[in-house]
Write an enzyme that holds these catalytic residues in place. Structure first.
Site, PDB file in Angstrom:
ATOM      1  CB  ALA A  67      -0.890  -0.018   1.228  1.00  0.00           C
ATOM      2  N   GLY A 110       0.627  -4.959   1.066  1.00  0.00           N
ATOM      3  CA  GLY A 110      -0.621  -5.028   0.306  1.00  0.00           C
ATOM      4  C   GLY A 110      -0.427  -5.660  -1.062  1.00  0.00           C
ATOM      5  CD  GLU A 113      -2.187  -7.658   3.171  1.00  0.00           C
ATOM      6  OE1 GLU A 113      -2.125  -6.484   2.757  1.00  0.00           O
ATOM      7  OE2 GLU A 113      -2.442  -7.947   4.347  1.00  0.00           O
ATOM      8  CD  GLU A 133       2.014  -5.388   5.706  1.00  0.00           C
ATOM      9  OE1 GLU A 133       2.887  -6.265   5.886  1.00  0.00           O
ATOM     10  OE2 GLU A 133       1.119  -5.482   4.830  1.00  0.00           O
TER      11      GLU A 133
END
Ligand code: HXC
Length: 259
Positions: A67, A110, A113, A133
């Protein structure tokens, strides 16, 4: 001309949509704009009956490095909670047609993911997967803690999530995250080949198969088996089942109509 700015959407084969994440200056970091474009292109692919299969890829250096940290940095708890920040990421999972991920370089946070939310994941030798993260003072928020443990088991998932260490393509393959590891120049040809092979099946049985396999993550075994059997029964109401079995008996190739 493509209306998208953070991804490219092409049709390299008649029934295969190729989506290439494209933020070259940010290693394809997933900002809101890119995720909205991805959502839009997937919605269009969902309703376009010509598209039977979608391939999602990034660049040689990065599938996606996570992200967008610059966009996320100043978000407050109140904003995150009120907007249900990241809830839209579930939309990838709701896509009903087969989605093939093709990863080169980094698939982190992300990005990992999103890769794990695809149905079949292929990787080049350069691929690296991780949930870093923890190094940013957060935890995975797009399914990482839930999907990774199902793929690699608790010990490895904990190691990756608590240390932020990456694993390479070969290990990801040995652990069942990735179905094939390929040389860089073979990655896209093979991803498109798998996509084309699936695109030539009956779209209705492909969709049912995807639904049944995904149900295994959500249901206890007895419910999953019942769900599978119900879908199996329903396929006998399709023309494609009659065509598939007739073609076998008549020793010819089936000609599916997705009905
Ligand atoms: C914003 C990013 C970014 C990211 C890289 N960039 N990752 N920008 N968000 N996640 C930007 C860098 O700031 C830099 O921009 C440019 O991309 C190139 O990156 P470099 O770091 O210079 O490249 P390199 O030295 O090769 O290192 C590659 C890397 C590193 C190891 C992948 O970029 C990295 O660690 N990125 C962050 C990975 C990460 O922590 N991901 C998780 C994010 S949190 P400039 O402008 O400086 O040139 C997350 C939460 C998910 O994903 C929540 C649920 C969805």
């Amino acid at each position: 001309m493509s209306a998208y700015t953070n991804l490219k959407a092409d049709m390299p084969l008649r029934s295969v949509q190729l989506i290439s994440l494209h933020r070259p200056n940010a290693l394809n970091a997933l900002n809101r704009h890119l995720m909205a474009e991805l959502d839009d292109v997937l919605q269009k692919a969902q309703s376009d009956s010509q598209i039977k299969c979608v391939v999602l890829t990034g660049s040689e250096k990065a599938f996606a490095a996570g992200a967008d940290i610059k966009e996320m940095k100043d978000i407050s708890f109140v904003d995150a909670y009120k907007q249900d920040f990241l809830s839209s990421w579930n939309k990838i999972r709701e896509f009903r047609k087969p989605l093939i991920g093709a990863v080169s370089g980094y698939a982190l946070g992300g990005g990992f993911e999103v890769a794990m939310a695809t149905d079949i994941l292929l990787a080049s030798n350069s691929a690296k997967f991780g949930q870093p993260e923890i190094n940013l003072g957060i935890i995975p928020g797009g399914g990482g803690t839930q999907r990774l443990i199902r793929a690699v088991g608790k010990a490895k998932a904990m190691e990756m999530i608590l240390t932020g260490r990456m694993i390479k393509a070969q290990e990801a393959c040995e652990r069942g995250l990735v179905s094939q590891v390929l040389d860089a120049e073979q990655l896209m040809p093979e991803a498109l080949k798998v996509a084309e092979e699936i695109a030539n099946k009956s779209a209705i049985s492909v969709q049912a198969a995807k639904e049944a396999v995904n149900a295994a993550h959500e249901m206890p075994l007895s419910e999953g088996l019942r769900f599978e059997r119900r879908l199996f029964h329903q396929l006998f109401a399709t023309k494609d089942q009659k065509e598939g079995m007739s073609a076998f008996i008549e020793k010819r190739k089936p000609s599916f109509t997705d009905e």
